[in-house]
Design a protein around this motif. Structure first.
Motif, mmCIF file in Angstrom:
data_model
loop_
_atom_site.group_PDB
_atom_site.id
_atom_site.type_symbol
_atom_site.label_atom_id
_atom_site.label_comp_id
_atom_site.label_asym_id
_atom_site.label_seq_id
_atom_site.Cartn_x
_atom_site.Cartn_y
_atom_site.Cartn_z
ATOM 1 N N LYS A 170 0.826 -1.207 0.000
ATOM 2 C CA LYS A 170 0.000 0.000 0.000
ATOM 3 C C LYS A 170 0.861 1.259 0.000
ATOM 4 O O LYS A 170 0.605 2.200 -0.748
ATOM 5 C CB LYS A 170 -0.918 -0.004 1.221
ATOM 6 C CG LYS A 170 -1.899 1.136 1.261
ATOM 7 C CD LYS A 170 -2.831 0.985 2.443
ATOM 8 C CE LYS A 170 -3.913 2.030 2.441
ATOM 9 N NZ LYS A 170 -4.851 1.852 3.564
ATOM 10 N N ALA A 171 1.912 1.270 0.810
ATOM 11 C CA ALA A 171 2.775 2.446 0.929
ATOM 12 C C ALA A 171 3.673 2.658 -0.284
ATOM 13 O O ALA A 171 4.066 3.789 -0.563
ATOM 14 C CB ALA A 171 3.637 2.327 2.187
ATOM 15 N N SER A 172 3.967 1.589 -0.994
ATOM 16 C CA SER A 172 4.955 1.695 -2.063
ATOM 17 C C SER A 172 4.391 2.052 -3.431
ATOM 18 O O SER A 172 5.148 2.204 -4.370
ATOM 19 C CB SER A 172 5.747 0.392 -2.174
ATOM 20 O OG SER A 172 4.912 -0.641 -2.627
ATOM 21 N N GLY A 173 3.077 2.143 -3.555
ATOM 22 C CA GLY A 173 2.578 2.529 -4.869
ATOM 23 C C GLY A 173 1.186 2.059 -5.184
ATOM 24 O O GLY A 173 0.327 2.013 -4.315
ATOM 25 N N THR A 174 1.016 1.666 -6.431
ATOM 26 C CA THR A 174 -0.322 1.391 -6.923
ATOM 27 C C THR A 174 -0.521 -0.057 -7.379
ATOM 28 O O THR A 174 -1.450 -0.335 -8.132
ATOM 29 C CB THR A 174 -0.643 2.319 -8.108
ATOM 30 O OG1 THR A 174 0.313 2.081 -9.143
ATOM 31 C CG2 THR A 174 -0.639 3.768 -7.697
ATOM 32 N N LEU A 175 0.355 -0.969 -6.953
ATOM 33 C CA LEU A 175 0.170 -2.363 -7.339
ATOM 34 C C LEU A 175 -1.151 -2.895 -6.792
ATOM 35 O O LEU A 175 -1.537 -2.598 -5.662
ATOM 36 C CB LEU A 175 1.306 -3.244 -6.796
ATOM 37 C CG LEU A 175 2.676 -3.083 -7.433
ATOM 38 C CD1 LEU A 175 3.698 -3.955 -6.693
ATOM 39 C CD2 LEU A 175 2.632 -3.456 -8.900
ATOM 40 N N ARG A 176 -1.823 -3.685 -7.614
ATOM 41 C CA ARG A 176 -3.046 -4.357 -7.180
ATOM 42 C C ARG A 176 -2.664 -5.696 -6.582
ATOM 43 O O ARG A 176 -1.878 -6.446 -7.149
ATOM 44 C CB ARG A 176 -3.998 -4.568 -8.356
ATOM 45 C CG ARG A 176 -5.335 -5.171 -7.948
ATOM 46 C CD ARG A 176 -6.302 -5.228 -9.125
ATOM 47 N NE ARG A 176 -6.024 -6.322 -10.021
ATOM 48 C CZ ARG A 176 -6.465 -7.578 -9.837
ATOM 49 N NH1 ARG A 176 -7.188 -7.872 -8.783
ATOM 50 N NH2 ARG A 176 -6.169 -8.512 -10.703
ATOM 51 N N VAL A 177 -3.206 -6.000 -5.420
ATOM 52 C CA VAL A 177 -2.922 -7.256 -4.735
ATOM 53 C C VAL A 177 -3.829 -8.357 -5.272
ATOM 54 O O VAL A 177 -5.050 -8.185 -5.354
ATOM 55 C CB VAL A 177 -3.111 -7.110 -3.208
ATOM 56 C CG1 VAL A 177 -3.038 -8.451 -2.503
ATOM 57 C CG2 VAL A 177 -2.088 -6.139 -2.637
ATOM 58 N N TYR A 186 -8.370 -3.656 4.037
ATOM 59 C CA TYR A 186 -7.346 -4.008 3.056
ATOM 60 C C TYR A 186 -7.940 -4.438 1.718
ATOM 61 O O TYR A 186 -7.203 -4.643 0.754
ATOM 62 C CB TYR A 186 -6.447 -5.119 3.609
ATOM 63 C CG TYR A 186 -5.523 -4.607 4.683
ATOM 64 C CD1 TYR A 186 -4.258 -4.130 4.381
ATOM 65 C CD2 TYR A 186 -5.925 -4.589 6.014
ATOM 66 C CE1 TYR A 186 -3.416 -3.640 5.354
ATOM 67 C CE2 TYR A 186 -5.092 -4.101 6.998
ATOM 68 C CZ TYR A 186 -3.839 -3.632 6.665
ATOM 69 O OH TYR A 186 -3.013 -3.138 7.650
ATOM 70 N N GLN A 187 -9.247 -4.574 1.631
ATOM 71 C CA GLN A 187 -9.884 -5.053 0.406
ATOM 72 C C GLN A 187 -9.694 -4.103 -0.773
ATOM 73 O O GLN A 187 -9.659 -4.537 -1.914
ATOM 74 C CB GLN A 187 -11.346 -5.362 0.661
ATOM 75 C CG GLN A 187 -11.525 -6.558 1.552
ATOM 76 C CD GLN A 187 -12.970 -6.817 1.946
ATOM 77 O OE1 GLN A 187 -13.880 -6.151 1.473
ATOM 78 N NE2 GLN A 187 -13.168 -7.780 2.821
ATOM 79 N N GLU A 188 -9.532 -2.819 -0.502
ATOM 80 C CA GLU A 188 -9.310 -1.853 -1.575
ATOM 81 C C GLU A 188 -8.048 -2.177 -2.373
ATOM 82 O O GLU A 188 -7.955 -1.869 -3.554
ATOM 83 C CB GLU A 188 -9.221 -0.425 -1.032
ATOM 84 C CG GLU A 188 -8.110 -0.279 -0.021
ATOM 85 C CD GLU A 188 -7.189 0.898 -0.245
ATOM 86 O OE1 GLU A 188 -6.665 1.072 -1.347
ATOM 87 O OE2 GLU A 188 -6.995 1.628 0.730
ATOM 88 N N LEU A 189 -7.064 -2.839 -1.747
ATOM 89 C CA LEU A 189 -5.836 -3.188 -2.448
ATOM 90 C C LEU A 189 -6.085 -4.189 -3.575
ATOM 91 O O LEU A 189 -5.326 -4.254 -4.530
ATOM 92 C CB LEU A 189 -4.808 -3.772 -1.472
ATOM 93 C CG LEU A 189 -4.266 -2.815 -0.416
ATOM 94 C CD1 LEU A 189 -3.391 -3.579 0.582
ATOM 95 C CD2 LEU A 189 -3.506 -1.682 -1.054
ATOM 96 N N THR A 190 -7.146 -4.959 -3.477
ATOM 97 C CA THR A 190 -7.473 -5.943 -4.506
ATOM 98 C C THR A 190 -8.264 -5.319 -5.657
ATOM 99 O O THR A 190 -8.505 -5.993 -6.651
ATOM 100 C CB THR A 190 -8.268 -7.139 -3.923
ATOM 101 O OG1 THR A 190 -9.541 -6.687 -3.496
ATOM 102 C CG2 THR A 190 -7.514 -7.797 -2.788
ATOM 103 N N ARG A 191 -8.659 -4.068 -5.500
ATOM 104 C CA ARG A 191 -9.486 -3.414 -6.526
ATOM 105 C C ARG A 191 -8.762 -2.266 -7.220
ATOM 106 O O ARG A 191 -9.383 -1.524 -7.972
ATOM 107 C CB ARG A 191 -10.771 -2.900 -5.892
ATOM 108 C CG ARG A 191 -11.668 -3.999 -5.354
ATOM 109 C CD ARG A 191 -12.997 -3.475 -4.893
ATOM 110 N NE ARG A 191 -12.913 -2.599 -3.742
ATOM 111 C CZ ARG A 191 -13.034 -2.999 -2.470
ATOM 112 N NH1 ARG A 191 -13.225 -4.262 -2.190
ATOM 113 N NH2 ARG A 191 -12.963 -2.136 -1.483
ATOM 114 N N ARG A 192 -7.518 -2.076 -6.975
ATOM 115 C CA ARG A 192 -6.765 -0.971 -7.594
ATOM 116 C C ARG A 192 -6.744 -1.102 -9.092
ATOM 117 O O ARG A 192 -6.759 -2.130 -9.677
ATOM 118 C CB ARG A 192 -5.330 -0.948 -7.075
ATOM 119 C CG ARG A 192 -5.228 -0.433 -5.662
ATOM 120 C CD ARG A 192 -3.786 -0.398 -5.278
ATOM 121 N NE ARG A 192 -3.617 0.372 -4.053
ATOM 122 C CZ ARG A 192 -2.467 0.583 -3.473
ATOM 123 N NH1 ARG A 192 -1.371 0.087 -3.995
ATOM 124 N NH2 ARG A 192 -2.387 1.292 -2.386
#
Length: 94
Positions: free
Chosen positions: A64-71, A88-94
């Protein structure tokens, strides 16, 4: 007890240590704009102590801190962990 997590980029994994001894890891693959967590493992003698949760939280906070990668939670532990932590679910929707 000292617990530390670090990203071992050469091995494509986050590693967790307790008092300097490795107790677990989370393997990942980066491709394009995604980071897929493919396997999480904690030493059987150390299971039940919360190490896997600490490991995944650190790894996802780092992503999350390092950029815009989608998990991509390809590992069942990471998938369940993300499902149980809606923040943390927002990380899977980037």
């Amino acid at each position: 007890m000292s617990v530390e997590v670090h990203n071992d980029e050469a091995q494509n994994q986050y590693t967790i240590t307790a008092d300097g001894e490795p107790v677990g890891f989370a393997v990942y693959q980066v491709s394009g704009g995604e980071i897929a967590f493919t396997h999480t493992e904690v030493n059987p003698k150390e299971q039940g102590k919360g190490y896997a949760s600490q490991l995944v939280r650190y790894a996802l906070d780092d992503v999350k801190a390092s950029g815009t990668l989608r998990v991509v939670p390809a590992c069942s532990y990471v998938a369940t962990w993300v499902q149980n932590h809606p923040e943390y679910q927002e990380l899977t929707r980037r």
